[in-house]
Design a protein around this motif. Structure first.
Motif, PDB file in Angstrom:
ATOM      1  N   TRP A  41      -5.694  -2.543  11.223  1.00 47.71           N
ATOM      2  CA  TRP A  41      -4.426  -3.109  10.785  1.00 47.71           C
ATOM      3  C   TRP A  41      -4.230  -4.449  11.507  1.00 47.71           C
ATOM      4  O   TRP A  41      -4.767  -4.663  12.588  1.00 47.71           O
ATOM      5  CB  TRP A  41      -3.242  -2.200  11.157  1.00 47.71           C
ATOM      6  CG  TRP A  41      -3.115  -0.908  10.392  1.00 47.71           C
ATOM      7  CD1 TRP A  41      -4.069   0.028  10.182  1.00 47.71           C
ATOM      8  CD2 TRP A  41      -1.925  -0.406   9.766  1.00 47.71           C
ATOM      9  NE1 TRP A  41      -3.562   1.093   9.466  1.00 47.71           N
ATOM     10  CE2 TRP A  41      -2.233   0.845   9.208  1.00 47.71           C
ATOM     11  CE3 TRP A  41      -0.618  -0.891   9.629  1.00 47.71           C
ATOM     12  CZ2 TRP A  41      -1.294   1.627   8.514  1.00 47.71           C
ATOM     13  CZ3 TRP A  41       0.322  -0.119   8.959  1.00 47.71           C
ATOM     14  CH2 TRP A  41      -0.015   1.126   8.388  1.00 47.71           C
ATOM     15  N   ILE A 129       4.133   8.602   1.678  1.00 41.44           N
ATOM     16  CA  ILE A 129       3.376   8.109   2.839  1.00 41.44           C
ATOM     17  C   ILE A 129       3.789   8.969   4.021  1.00 41.44           C
ATOM     18  O   ILE A 129       4.983   9.178   4.253  1.00 41.44           O
ATOM     19  CB  ILE A 129       3.662   6.627   3.113  1.00 41.44           C
ATOM     20  CG1 ILE A 129       2.897   5.784   2.103  1.00 41.44           C
ATOM     21  CG2 ILE A 129       3.253   6.241   4.536  1.00 41.44           C
ATOM     22  CD1 ILE A 129       2.911   4.311   2.390  1.00 41.44           C
ATOM     23  N   VAL A 140       9.919   0.880   8.010  1.00 48.31           N
ATOM     24  CA  VAL A 140       8.775   0.808   7.092  1.00 48.31           C
ATOM     25  C   VAL A 140       9.152   0.103   5.797  1.00 48.31           C
ATOM     26  O   VAL A 140      10.215   0.367   5.228  1.00 48.31           O
ATOM     27  CB  VAL A 140       8.268   2.235   6.741  1.00 48.31           C
ATOM     28  CG1 VAL A 140       6.959   2.172   5.983  1.00 48.31           C
ATOM     29  CG2 VAL A 140       8.109   3.093   7.989  1.00 48.31           C
ATOM     30  N   TRP A 141       8.274  -0.762   5.351  1.00 49.69           N
ATOM     31  CA  TRP A 141       8.424  -1.417   4.053  1.00 49.69           C
ATOM     32  C   TRP A 141       7.141  -1.193   3.252  1.00 49.69           C
ATOM     33  O   TRP A 141       6.038  -1.262   3.819  1.00 49.69           O
ATOM     34  CB  TRP A 141       8.564  -2.923   4.208  1.00 49.69           C
ATOM     35  CG  TRP A 141       9.784  -3.427   4.918  1.00 49.69           C
ATOM     36  CD1 TRP A 141      10.940  -3.876   4.338  1.00 49.69           C
ATOM     37  CD2 TRP A 141       9.947  -3.599   6.332  1.00 49.69           C
ATOM     38  NE1 TRP A 141      11.821  -4.304   5.315  1.00 49.69           N
ATOM     39  CE2 TRP A 141      11.241  -4.143   6.543  1.00 49.69           C
ATOM     40  CE3 TRP A 141       9.155  -3.331   7.446  1.00 49.69           C
ATOM     41  CZ2 TRP A 141      11.737  -4.443   7.810  1.00 49.69           C
ATOM     42  CZ3 TRP A 141       9.652  -3.625   8.705  1.00 49.69           C
ATOM     43  CH2 TRP A 141      10.930  -4.165   8.880  1.00 49.69           C
ATOM     44  N   LEU A 142       7.317  -0.933   1.980  1.00 51.47           N
ATOM     45  CA  LEU A 142       6.143  -0.930   1.110  1.00 51.47           C
ATOM     46  C   LEU A 142       6.382  -1.956   0.009  1.00 51.47           C
ATOM     47  O   LEU A 142       7.408  -1.903  -0.690  1.00 51.47           O
ATOM     48  CB  LEU A 142       5.891   0.457   0.515  1.00 51.47           C
ATOM     49  CG  LEU A 142       4.616   0.520  -0.341  1.00 51.47           C
ATOM     50  CD1 LEU A 142       3.364   0.249   0.473  1.00 51.47           C
ATOM     51  CD2 LEU A 142       4.505   1.859  -1.056  1.00 51.47           C
ATOM     52  N   ASN A 143       5.461  -2.851  -0.113  1.00 49.70           N
ATOM     53  CA  ASN A 143       5.539  -3.929  -1.106  1.00 49.70           C
ATOM     54  C   ASN A 143       6.900  -4.623  -1.067  1.00 49.70           C
ATOM     55  O   ASN A 143       7.515  -4.893  -2.098  1.00 49.70           O
ATOM     56  CB  ASN A 143       5.219  -3.390  -2.505  1.00 49.70           C
ATOM     57  CG  ASN A 143       3.763  -2.945  -2.572  1.00 49.70           C
ATOM     58  OD1 ASN A 143       2.915  -3.497  -1.862  1.00 49.70           O
ATOM     59  ND2 ASN A 143       3.480  -1.941  -3.389  1.00 49.70           N
ATOM     60  N   VAL A 161       7.099   7.183  -2.125  1.00 52.88           N
ATOM     61  CA  VAL A 161       6.733   5.794  -2.435  1.00 52.88           C
ATOM     62  C   VAL A 161       6.108   5.638  -3.814  1.00 52.88           C
ATOM     63  O   VAL A 161       5.687   4.533  -4.178  1.00 52.88           O
ATOM     64  CB  VAL A 161       5.737   5.226  -1.390  1.00 52.88           C
ATOM     65  CG1 VAL A 161       6.405   5.109  -0.034  1.00 52.88           C
ATOM     66  CG2 VAL A 161       4.470   6.083  -1.300  1.00 52.88           C
ATOM     67  N   LEU A 165       4.197   1.989  -5.727  1.00 52.69           N
ATOM     68  CA  LEU A 165       2.763   1.734  -5.618  1.00 52.69           C
ATOM     69  C   LEU A 165       2.241   0.871  -6.762  1.00 52.69           C
ATOM     70  O   LEU A 165       2.687   0.972  -7.905  1.00 52.69           O
ATOM     71  CB  LEU A 165       1.997   3.058  -5.611  1.00 52.69           C
ATOM     72  CG  LEU A 165       2.102   3.896  -4.347  1.00 52.69           C
ATOM     73  CD1 LEU A 165       1.439   5.249  -4.579  1.00 52.69           C
ATOM     74  CD2 LEU A 165       1.456   3.160  -3.163  1.00 52.69           C
ATOM     75  N   ASN A 170      -1.376  -3.304  -2.297  1.00 55.53           N
ATOM     76  CA  ASN A 170      -0.150  -2.744  -1.702  1.00 55.53           C
ATOM     77  C   ASN A 170      -0.021  -3.214  -0.255  1.00 55.53           C
ATOM     78  O   ASN A 170      -0.998  -3.163   0.506  1.00 55.53           O
ATOM     79  CB  ASN A 170      -0.213  -1.213  -1.724  1.00 55.53           C
ATOM     80  CG  ASN A 170      -0.152  -0.675  -3.132  1.00 55.53           C
ATOM     81  OD1 ASN A 170       0.898  -0.701  -3.769  1.00 55.53           O
ATOM     82  ND2 ASN A 170      -1.304  -0.223  -3.631  1.00 55.53           N
ATOM     83  N   LEU A 172       1.702  -2.479   3.177  1.00 56.31           N
ATOM     84  CA  LEU A 172       2.475  -1.540   4.007  1.00 56.31           C
ATOM     85  C   LEU A 172       2.785  -2.247   5.323  1.00 56.31           C
ATOM     86  O   LEU A 172       1.878  -2.680   6.038  1.00 56.31           O
ATOM     87  CB  LEU A 172       1.636  -0.279   4.252  1.00 56.31           C
ATOM     88  CG  LEU A 172       2.274   0.786   5.138  1.00 56.31           C
ATOM     89  CD1 LEU A 172       3.605   1.286   4.564  1.00 56.31           C
ATOM     90  CD2 LEU A 172       1.323   1.970   5.316  1.00 56.31           C
ATOM     91  N   LEU A 202      -1.527   8.360   2.653  1.00 50.33           N
ATOM     92  CA  LEU A 202      -0.837   8.332   1.358  1.00 50.33           C
ATOM     93  C   LEU A 202      -1.249   9.596   0.604  1.00 50.33           C
ATOM     94  O   LEU A 202      -2.446   9.873   0.446  1.00 50.33           O
ATOM     95  CB  LEU A 202      -1.259   7.090   0.579  1.00 50.33           C
ATOM     96  CG  LEU A 202      -0.628   6.938  -0.806  1.00 50.33           C
ATOM     97  CD1 LEU A 202       0.865   6.629  -0.694  1.00 50.33           C
ATOM     98  CD2 LEU A 202      -1.334   5.837  -1.590  1.00 50.33           C
TER      99      LEU A 202
END
Ligand code: GAL
Length: 965
Positions: A41, A129, A140-143, A161, A165, A170, A172, A202
Motif C-alpha cells: 500500500w 470490505i 475509510v473511503w472507497l472511490n 461497499v 465497486l 477502485n 481504497l 473484500l
C-alpha cells in the motif's frame, strides 16, 4: 466527497464509530468470492490528524511519490524509523490523561490501495470490505465516498461497499490515527503500534447468503449424544455427513457423537447451505457449565495448564501470519500447555481455528484495558462512565459475534485491568444474554460481581492454598465460585520460580482450576545494534524497559528454560517412585512406579512408556514398559524389570518416560511428554587421601599436581592448567526477579544486596598455613562499610594426583539478607570450550526451577551453556552436578554443586543491558556453587519461597580437581 471532509471529531468521540455493519461470525465461505487486499500500500504519515486534508481519498489522487508499506503491518516497524517509532509502556498512558482527548501530536497514516476486481467477480449481490484489525482508529473511503470510521483495534469491522465497486481502478483510502478515544480503552501492557496490522479483505455477499449464523453444539455426557442447532438469519440447511445430519437451520438434532475437548479435539465437518452460499462448518460438541462451584466441560471439572498469549513477532509486531500462529499452537501442544488466555484482546480469528483443530481451551478476552486510570485512583475510568458504555458493548459484541462458533472458546473475558464499573456489568449482562453456553471471566473485580469464576493474578502460594481450602472469605457469591489464576509465574528473564509448588496446590484442591503463565513470548523487537530492542531503546520519553520481555519463548520463538520447566511441571502423566523416598511411604525405591493419568478426558492409550537404567548417568539397558490405559484421574502401579547386574559400585537410577505412541497432528510418534527418575544406589562421594603435603619453594608452594603463590596462597596451576583468581563468590548478575518485588515487599533483594555491598566484597588475607598434609588459607570476605562478613577458609589437600579444596564459610555479624550464591569462581584460559558433566541438564536449573533438570551425562560448549535472556542476567547454572570437565580439568563435587562457565565476568554480565554488550574476553570464568538463592517471580509476584532461599549460615563444601590427560 461527503460533508465530513474536514471533520475530525470522530477521533475523540467516545462512540465506537459509524457506518460499519453489525458484528457477525468470521468465516471463510466455500463458494462466495473474496479478494485479499493485503500487500503493498502507499503510505503518508503526518504528525497530526489535520496536517493534510483528505483529498488523497479522491479518485485520481497521485500517490506515486509516497513510499510503500506492507499491509498487514505497523508503520512504525517499517521504513527504518522514517514513519515513527514504537513506544512501550506497561500501564501508563503515553499521553496526558484527559479522556476522551488525545494529543495534537497524533501520528496519522494515510493508506492508499488501488485494486481491480477479478474478471470473474459476480455482478449480483453485495460486497463488504472487512478490516480484521487496525490500531487505533480509522476512517475509510472507497472511490471517494466516505464509508465510515471505527475504533476497536483488535476487532473486526465491515462496511457494505457493493454499490461503490467498479471493475477496475477502485481506490481504497484508509486514514489511521495512532491515538483516539479508543486508546483509553486499549492500555494493555505492550508496544503501542499503529497501523493496519491484520488482513483487509473484500468479500462478495451473494444474494440469499446468511450474514450471520450461530452454531450451537452441545454434548450430553450422560447419554453421549450431541445436539446441534444452527441459527441463521437466512434460512438454509445444515449437513454433517459423518453424523448423517441434514436439517433445516433453526431445527435441533440430537445424535450420538464424540465430544470435543482440548485433549480430544474431535471436529465434524459440516456445511451450512443457504440459497446464496455454502459455508463450511467445523463443529465441536461440548458443554460448558458452572456446577457444584466448578467449571465443568462435558460433566467434568477441568484443570487449566495455561499461558497468556499476546500476538507477537519480533519483526512484524502484532501482524502475525498463519504459519506463526500455527507455530504458537504447536509449541503450546508440544509443551503440555492445554489452555490459552488471549491476553488482552481477541486474537486473529485464524488462531482460534487452530485452537479448535489442535485442541486448546481458550479464554477469549475482549479488547479492553484502562489500567492507566489507576494512577488517579480510577477517577474518570471509562468503564464506570455511562457515556462509554456503548463503546464497551460494541467491543463485547464484536468479540462474541465474531468468535461464537469456536468450540475451543469456553470462557469470555470482559477485558483486563479496567477497575470496576457499570460498563463492565453491562458487558457481562449482554454476553450472558447472548451466549448462555459459555462462562464469563474478569479479574479486576475481586467480588466476582459480574463473573462466573473468582480470578486473580500473581496471588502467592500461601493465598492460593487458602483459596483452595475455601478459607479466603469474600462475598457470598464468590465463596461459591471456582478459582483460576488468570496470570501467575511472571516469566521475565531467568524464571519463573516456584511453578512446581503452584502445580501441587492446583492438583490438591478441587476449587483451584488452574492457571495461566504470564506470558507466552518476549515482545523484543529485532534491532540492528541491540539484537532485540525493548522499552526505552527507541528513545521513548516514558517507558517500562524490559518489562515487555517476560515470555516463555524468546522473540524468535526458541523455548526458554521456563517453558521446559512448565512442560515438566504440567505433564499429563505423573510418574513417581512407589515406595521411594519421593513418596510418603518412605524407604528405598522398590522397583515399582506409580503412574497417574493427570488428564481430564483421555485415557493413557496415546502414550508409550519406556524404562531405562543408568549407571553414573549412562544408560546401560532400556526397554518398553507396559502401562494400562488408565482412565483420567486414575493411578496404577507398574513393576519395573529386575535391575541389570552392575558391580561397578556406581550411582544407579531408573528413568521412565512417556511419549506419543503414534504421530499426532501436533507432534510425531516418540515426542516426549512426561518422565520420572528414581535413584537406586546413591553416589559415593569422592575420596582423596591427604598423602601429599605442601612444599614451600621460591615464591611458590607446591602440593600434589598444583602450585600456589607462596605469599597469598592463591592457586596458580593444576598440572599444566593455569587457574586464575580462585576465590569465594557470593554475587550473581541480578535477575529480573531479584530486581523486582517492590509491590510485594516494598523493596527488592537486588537493591538490598547492592546496599549491603554483596557485589563488592573484599577478600582480606588472614593467613597462609603450610601444614603437614594441607595448605590452609584463611580469609575474611566482607563488604566495605558493614560489619558483617564471611570467615572463609580454603583447605587444600592432595593424594599426589588429585587436588582437593574444602571451603568452610562462617557468617559473622548480623546477616539480614540471603546470599545470591555461595561457591567459588576462577578463570581458565579462553581455549576452554567443551564442557561435559554428570548432573542436571541439559538446561539450566535453580533451586525452584529445576523440575525439568534430568540427571544424566551432558555435553555442551561454553557458549552453549548461556541462556540468552534479553536483558543479560544470571543464567545457565546446571544443577546437581556430580562432576564436570572443562579446559583440561575434571572437577568432582562433594556434595553435588551448580556449574556455570562464561566468557565474561559476573560483573560484566551484571552491567550489560543487551546481549550485544557482552563480548568474550581472554578468560573463561567458572563458578562452582554450593548453592544459589532461588529465583521466584518477584519481577511481578511473590518472591522466593523460604525453602529456596539461601541463608547466610555456616557451610562446608569440597571440590576435587584433576587434570584430564
Ligand atoms: C499484569 C497485566 C499484564 C502484564 C503483567 C506484568 O498486571 O495484566 O498485562 O502487565 O501484569 O507483566
Amino acid at each position: 466527497m461527503t460533508s465530513r471532509t474536514t471533520a475530525i471529531d470522530y477521533v475523540e468521540d467516545v462512540s465506537p464509530g459509524s457506518g460499519a455493519l453489525p458484528p457477525r461470525a468470521w468465516y471463510a465461505s466455500s463458494d462466495a468470492k473474496s479478494l485479499s487486499l493485503n500487500g503493498s500500500w502507499r503510505l503518508r504519515v503526518s504528525p497530526t490528524i489535520d496536517a493534510e486534508d483528505d483529498s488523497f481519498a479522491e479518485p485520481g489522487f497521485d500517490a506515486g511519490g509516497w513510499p510503500e508499506v506492507t499491509v498487514p503491518g505497523h508503520w512504525v516497524l517499517q521504513g527504518d524509523g522514517a514513519f515513527g517509532l514504537p513506544i512501550y509502556t506497561n500501564h501508563l498512558y503515553p499521553f496526558p490523561v484527559d479522556p476522551p482527548h488525545v494529543p495534537t501530536e497524533n501520528p496519522t497514516g494515510d493508506h492508499l490501495r488501488v485494486f481491480d476486481l477479478p474478471a470473474d467477480w459476480p455482478t449480483d449481490g453485495g460486497a463488504v470490505i472487512r478490516f480484521d484489525g487496525v490500531e487505533s482508529c480509522a476512517r475509510v473511503w472507497l472511490n471517494g465516498t466516505d464509508i465510515g470510521e471505527f475504533k476497536g483495534s483488535r476487532l473486526q469491522h465491515e462496511f457494505a461497499v457493493g454499490h461503490l465497486l467498479k471493475p477496475s481502478g477502485n481506490v481504497l483510502a484508509v486514514r489511521v490515527h495512532q491515538w483516539s478515544a479508543g486508546s483509553y480503552l486499549e492500555d494493555q501492557d505492550q508496544w503501542w503500534l499503529p497501523g493496519i496490522f491484520r488482513d483487509v479483505t473484500l468479500l462478495h455477499r451473494p444474494a440469499g447468503s446468511a450474514a450471520d449464523f450461530f452454531v450451537h453444539a452441545s454434548y450430553d455426557h450422560v447419554t453421549g449424544e450431541g445436539t446441534l442447532l444452527v441459527d441463521s438469519d437466512v434460512d438454509g440447511r445444515v449437513t454433517v455427513p459423518a453424523l448423517d445430519i441434514d436439517v433445516a437451520t433453526g431445527e435441533p438434532v440430537t445424535v450420538p457423537v464424540q465430544a470435543w475437548t482440548a485433549e480430544t479435539p474431535k471436529l465434524y465437518d459440516g456445511e451450512l447451505v443457504t440459497e446464496g452460499e455454502r459455508v463450511p462448518l467445523r463443529i465441536g460438541f461440548r458443554t460448558v457449565v458452572l456446577e457444584d462451584g466448578l467449571i465443568k466441560v462435558n460433566g467434568k471439572a477441568v484443570l487449566f495448564k495455561g499461558v497468556n498469549r499476546h500476538e507477537w513477532h519480533p519483526d512484524k509486531g502484532r501482524a502475525l501470519d498463519l504459519e506463526t500462529m500455527r507455530e504458537d499452537v504447536l509449541l503450546m501442544k508440544r509443551h503440555n500447555v492445554n489452555a490459552v488466555r488471549t491476553s488482552h484482546y481477541p486474537p486473529h480469528p485464524a488462531f482460534l481455528d487452530l485452537c479448535d483443530e489442535y485442541g486448546l481451551w481458550v479464554i477469549d478476552e475482549c479488547d479492553l484495558e484502562t489500567h492507566g486510570f489507576t494512577e488517579q485512583a480510577w477517577r474518570d475510568n471509562p468503564v464506570d462512565d455511562d457515556r462509554w458504555t456503548p463503546a464497551l458493548l460494541d467491543r463485547a459484541a464484536r468479540m462474541v459475534e465474531r468468535d461464537k462458533n469456536h468450540p475451543s472458546v469456553v470462557i469470555w473475558s470482559l477485558g483486563n485491568e479496567a477497575g470496576t464499573g457499570r460498563g463492565l456489568t453491562a458487558m457481562a449482562e449482554w454476553i450472558h444474554g447472548r451466549d448462555a453456553s459459555r462462562l464469563v471471566h474478569y479479574e479486576g473485580d475481586w467480588n466476582s460481581r459480574d463473573t462466573d469464576m473468582y480470578s486473580r493474578m500473581y496471588a502467592s502460594h500461601a493465598e492460593v492454598e487458602q483459596i483452595g481450602q475455601e478459607l479466603d472469605g469474600g462475598t457470598h457469591k464468590r465463596r461459591g465460585l471456582p478459582f483460576i489464576l488468570c496470570e501467575y509465574a511472571h516469566a521475565m528473564g531467568n524464571g519463573p520460580g516456584g511453578l512446581a509448588d503452584y502445580q501441587r496446590l492446583f492438583e490438591t484442591y478441587e476449587r483451584l482450576q488452574g492457571a495461566f503463565v504470564w506470558e507466552w513470548i518476549d515482545h523484543g523487537i529485532t534491532h540492528p545494534e541491540l539484537g532485540y530492542a525493548y522499552g526505552g531503546d527507541f528513545g521513548e520519553e516514558l517507558h517500562d524497559g524490559n518489562f515487555v520481555c517476560d515470555g516463555l519463548l524468546f522473540p524468535d520463538r526458541t523455548p526458554s528454560p521456563g517453558l521446559l520447566e512448565f512442560k515438566k511441571v504440567v505433564e499429563p502423566v505423573g510418574i513417581e517412585g512407589w515406595g521411594s523416598p519421593q513418596t510418603e511411604f518412605g524407604g528405598g525405591f522398590a522397583g515399582t512406579v506409580r503412574v497417574t493419568n493427570k488428564q481430564d478426558f483421555a485415557d493413557l492409550s496415546a502414550f508409550a512408556f519406556e524404562w531405562s537404567y543408568q549407571v553414573d548417568g549412562e544408560t546401560v539397558e532400556s526397554g518398553s514398559l507396559s502401562v494400562p490405559a488408565l482412565a483420567p484421574g486414575e493411578s496404577g502401579e507398574v513393576k519395573l524389570p529386575e535391575p541389570p547386574a552392575d558391580g561397578s559400585g556406581g550411582e544407579t537410577q531408573w528413568t521412565v518416560r512417556a511419549s506419543l505412541a503414534t504421530d499426532t497432528a501436533w507432534a510425531p510418534k516418540g515426542h516426549p511428554v512426561a518422565w520420572g527418575q528414581f535413584a537406586v544406589s546413591a553416589r559415593q562421594s569422592p575420596k582423596v587421601a591427604a598423602t601429599d603435603g605442601p612444599v614451600l619453594g621460591e615464591r611458590v608452594i607446591t602440593l600434589g599436581p598444583a602450585s600456589f603463590d607462596a605469599r597469598t596462597g592463591a592457586l596458580r596451576t593444576i598440572g599444566g592448567v593455569a587457574v586464575n583468581g580462585l576465590r569465594l563468590d557470593v554475587w550473581r548478575a541480578t535477575t529480573d526477579n531479584d530486581e523486582g518485588a517492590e509491590w510485594v515487599t516494598g523493596t527488592s533483594f537486588a537493591e538490598l544486596w547492592r546496599k549491603y555491598g554483596l557485589h563488592r566484597m573484599r577478600h582480606r588475607l588472614d593467613g597462609v598455613e603450610i601444614g603437614d598434609d594441607a595448605l590452609t588459607v584463611r580469609t575474611r570476605v566482607a563488604p566495605a562499610a558493614w560489619e558483617f562478613g564471611l570467615a572463609t577458609v580454603y583447605r587444600w589437600t592432595s593424594d599426589g594426583n588429585r587436588l582437593k579444596l574444602t571451603v568452610s564459610v562462617g557468617p559473622e555479624g548480623e546477616w539480614t539478607v540471603p546470599l545470591p550464591r555461595l561457591g567459588v569462581r576462577f578463570g581458565l584460559d579462553a581455549s576452554a570450550d567443551r564442557v561435559r558433566w554428570f548432573g542436571g541438564g541439559p538446561g539450566e536449573g535453580y533451586a525452584d526451577t529445576k523440575s525439568a533438570s534430568q540427571l544424566g551425562r551432558w555435553e555442551s560448549t561454553v557458549d552453549g551453556l548461556q541462556t540468552p535472556y534479553l536483558r543479560p542476567q544470571e543464567n545457565g547454572a546446571r544443577a546437581d552436578v556430580r562432576w564436570a570437565e572443562i579446559g583440561g580439568l575434571r572437577i568432582e563435587g562433594d556434595p553435588e554443586f551448580s556449574f556455570s562457565a562464561r566468557r565474561w565476568t559476573t560483573e560484566q554480565l551484571d552491567a550489560a543491558s543487551h546481549r550485544t554488550d557482552l563480548t568474550p574476553g581472554d578468560t573463561v570464568w567458572v563458578n562452582l556453587d554450593h548453592a544459589l538463592h532461588g529465583i521466584g517471580t518477584g519481577s511481578c509476584g511473590p518472591g522466593v519461597l523460604p525453602q529456596y532461599a539461601l541463608r547466610a549460615e555456616p557451610a562446608e563444601f569440597s571440590f576435587v580437581f584433576s587434570e584430564i590427560s
